[in-house]
Design an enzyme around this catalytic site. Structure first.
Site, PDB file in Angstrom:
ATOM      1  N   ASP A   1      -7.343  17.518 -15.215  1.00  0.00           N
ATOM      2  CA  ASP A   1      -7.653  16.139 -15.600  1.00  0.00           C
ATOM      3  C   ASP A   1      -7.251  16.011 -17.069  1.00  0.00           C
ATOM      4  OD1 ASP A   1      -8.800  13.783 -16.509  1.00  0.00           O
ATOM      5  OD2 ASP A   1     -10.661  14.018 -15.391  1.00  0.00           O
TER       6      ASP A   1
ATOM      7  N   LYS B   1      -8.201   4.755 -19.592  1.00  0.00           N
ATOM      8  CA  LYS B   1      -8.474   5.239 -20.945  1.00  0.00           C
ATOM      9  C   LYS B   1      -7.217   5.119 -21.826  1.00  0.00           C
ATOM     10  CE  LYS B   1     -12.234   6.028 -18.724  1.00  0.00           C
ATOM     11  NZ  LYS B   1     -12.607   7.296 -18.134  1.00  0.00           N
TER      12      LYS B   1
ATOM     13  N   ARG C   1       0.842  -1.213   0.000  1.00  0.00           N
ATOM     14  CA  ARG C   1       0.000   0.000   0.000  1.00  0.00           C
ATOM     15  C   ARG C   1       0.873   1.256   0.000  1.00  0.00           C
ATOM     16  NH1 ARG C   1      -1.825   2.244   4.381  1.00  0.00           N
ATOM     17  NH2 ARG C   1      -2.132   0.347   5.585  1.00  0.00           N
TER      18      ARG C   1
HETATM   19  C1  LIG Z   1     -13.053   7.839 -16.931  1.00  0.00           C
HETATM   20  C2  LIG Z   1     -12.688   9.192 -16.502  1.00  0.00           C
HETATM   21  C3  LIG Z   1     -12.458   9.483 -15.149  1.00  0.00           C
HETATM   22  C4  LIG Z   1     -12.624   8.450 -14.048  1.00  0.00           C
HETATM   23  O1  LIG Z   1     -11.751   7.378 -14.205  1.00  0.00           O
HETATM   24  P1  LIG Z   1     -12.040   5.881 -13.684  1.00  0.00           P
HETATM   25  O2  LIG Z   1     -10.773   5.184 -14.033  1.00  0.00           O
HETATM   26  O3  LIG Z   1     -13.241   5.369 -14.395  1.00  0.00           O
HETATM   27  O4  LIG Z   1     -12.284   5.971 -12.217  1.00  0.00           O
HETATM   28  C5  LIG Z   1     -12.089  10.776 -14.822  1.00  0.00           C
HETATM   29  N1  LIG Z   1     -11.973  11.732 -15.772  1.00  0.00           N
HETATM   30  C6  LIG Z   1     -12.198  11.492 -17.067  1.00  0.00           C
HETATM   31  C7  LIG Z   1     -12.046  12.579 -18.065  1.00  0.00           C
HETATM   32  C8  LIG Z   1     -12.564  10.215 -17.487  1.00  0.00           C
HETATM   33  O5  LIG Z   1     -12.798   9.987 -18.778  1.00  0.00           O
END
Ligand SMILES: *Cc1c(COP(=O)(O)O)cnc(C)c1O
Length: 393
Positions: free
Chosen positions: A183, A208, A58
């Site tokens: 993000d 992604k 962890r």
């Molecule tokens: C999918 C996504 C998230 C969240 O990610 P997870 O891996 O599903 O928890 C956050 N921001 C964006 C832009 C995303 O496409």
């Protein structure tokens, strides 16, 4: 050779390497929860920080750390913290930077749960938030209050493809002693490097583009400076939203082809966008690679390419969108994005269904909006699939 000073593609292949006694070409999976100490003195030194030996997964693990070193190098940050999901990254950031009574200013059309957790859950802890069109720097300045601690941006925004000027945001943030968080999931480090444009923290859902093969849920945070890095890492360790070594191994495997996957997906996306823009049943389209995108010039300035995400609307509205989604044979009807396969989804009823109707309308998440994540199939097949689907409407 100094990997940190090498080119992006070289970093993709080599920045995550570790040296082991066998000369392994890939990073081994250290599937262990704990690590034995050489002796009592060494155990104490690991805990005091005098030794950088591993203690417990962890807190740190060689497979996970290899991925963290690699993504930190790709984003030009001080250090990275791998976490169990993109949402674990977002919540670790919120909980590290905000105290009761603090406020954030954010993009209205962001990833649905990144917004709903602030408005529906963290409101109980006294976190306050204002969601606006961050495409307008003046609107950001107006939304800032004395209690504002963070500007939280997603660009291109999900799913409107609105683009926010990161350099302008960084200037506003730092003038007001506020941190800028970005993000960067939609772009990946291959297309955009927010830390180079002045951001303090960048994060990714590695589910992604970074992993890219639709077989892992994972996230990562990169901090520009050491103090922020330490603050974020301590929060992750104590919250326990760490990544698992096997998850890290899969992402280390997927990330190697990031450039070639995005280049192909983007080449396909440009052709699909051009096809859709000409189609008589398409009412509108937003893709950063088209001159018709309202921020085409800004996209060119801060992104290294136009990416693989397209949003568009049909003259037939939501009914038309449903018909199209139900009649595609190649594109998968699925949420998520950034994988090798083409995906289609309807944000208003799917990814953003938890956002109130009023907020959706304000943010431009209209009922007719369809989001495409273009994969690396043969582009002619993707276009043929869309063409036959559109003919049915
Ligand atoms: C999918 C996504 C998230 C969240 O990610 P997870 O891996 O599903 O928890 C956050 N921001 C964006 C832009 C995303 O496409």
């Amino acid at each position: 050779m100094n990997i940190i000073e090498s080119g992006f593609n070289t970093k993709l292949i080599h920045a995550g390497e570790i040296e082991d006694q066998y000369g392994s070409a890939t990073v081994p999976i250290y599937q262990t929860s704990t690590f034995s100490f050489e002796n009592a003195e060494n155990g104490a030194a690991c805990f005091s920080g005098d030794s950088d030996g591993y203690i417990y997964t962890r807190i740190g693990n060689p497979t996970i750390n290899a991925l963290e070193r690699q993504v930190a190098a790709l984003e030009n940050g001080y250090g990275a913290i791998a976490v169990s999901s993109g949402m674990a990254a977002a919540t670790t950031i919120y909980l590290s930077l905000l105290s009761s009574g603090d406020h954030i200013v954010s993009t209205d059309a962001i990833y649905g749960p990144s917004r709903s957790i602030m408005e529906k859950q963290f409101i109980r802890f006294g976190f306050q938030s204002t969601y606006i069109k961050t495409t307008d720097p003046e609107a950001i300045k107006k939304a800032i209050r004395p209690i504002t601690k963070v500007i939280y941006i997603e660009t291109p925004a999900n799913p409107t493809m609105d683009i926010t000027d990161l350099e302008a945001c960084a200037e506003i943030a730092h003038k007001n002693e506020i941190l800028l968080v970005v993000d960067n999931t939609f772009c990946s480090p291959y297309l955009q490097n927010p830390l180079d444009l002045g951001a303090d923290i960048v994060f990714h859902s590695m589910t992604k583009f970074i992993n890219g093969h639709a077989d892992v849920v994972a996230g990562i945070i990169v901090a520009k400076e050491r103090a922020l890095y330490t603050q974020l890492r301590n929060m992750m360790i104590n919250m326990g939203c760490n990544m698992d070594p096997h998850q890290a191994y899969l992402v280390l495997r997927g990330i190697k082809t990031l450039s070639v996957r995005i280049e192909r997906a983007q080449e396909n996306a440009v052709k699909v966008a051009e096809f859709l823009e000409q189609h008589p049943k398409v009412a509108w389209i937003k893709y950063p690679g088209l001159q018709s995108h309202p921020q085409f010039q800004l996209a060119k300035k801060q992104m290294k390419g136009s990416g693989a995400m397209i949003s568009f609307g049909l003259k037939g509205g939501f009914e038309g969108a449903k018909l199209l989604m139900n009649n595609l044979h190649l594109a998968l009807l699925a949420v998520s994005l950034g994988g090798v396969e083409t995906l289609i989804q309807h944000p208003a009823s799917m990814t953003h269904s938890k956002v109130s109707t009023e907020d959706k309308l304000k943010a431009g998440i209209s009922d007719d909006l369809i989001r495409l994540s273009i994969g690396i199939e043969d582009v002619n097949d993707i276009i043929l699939d869309l063409k036959q689907g559109l003919e049915i409407i």
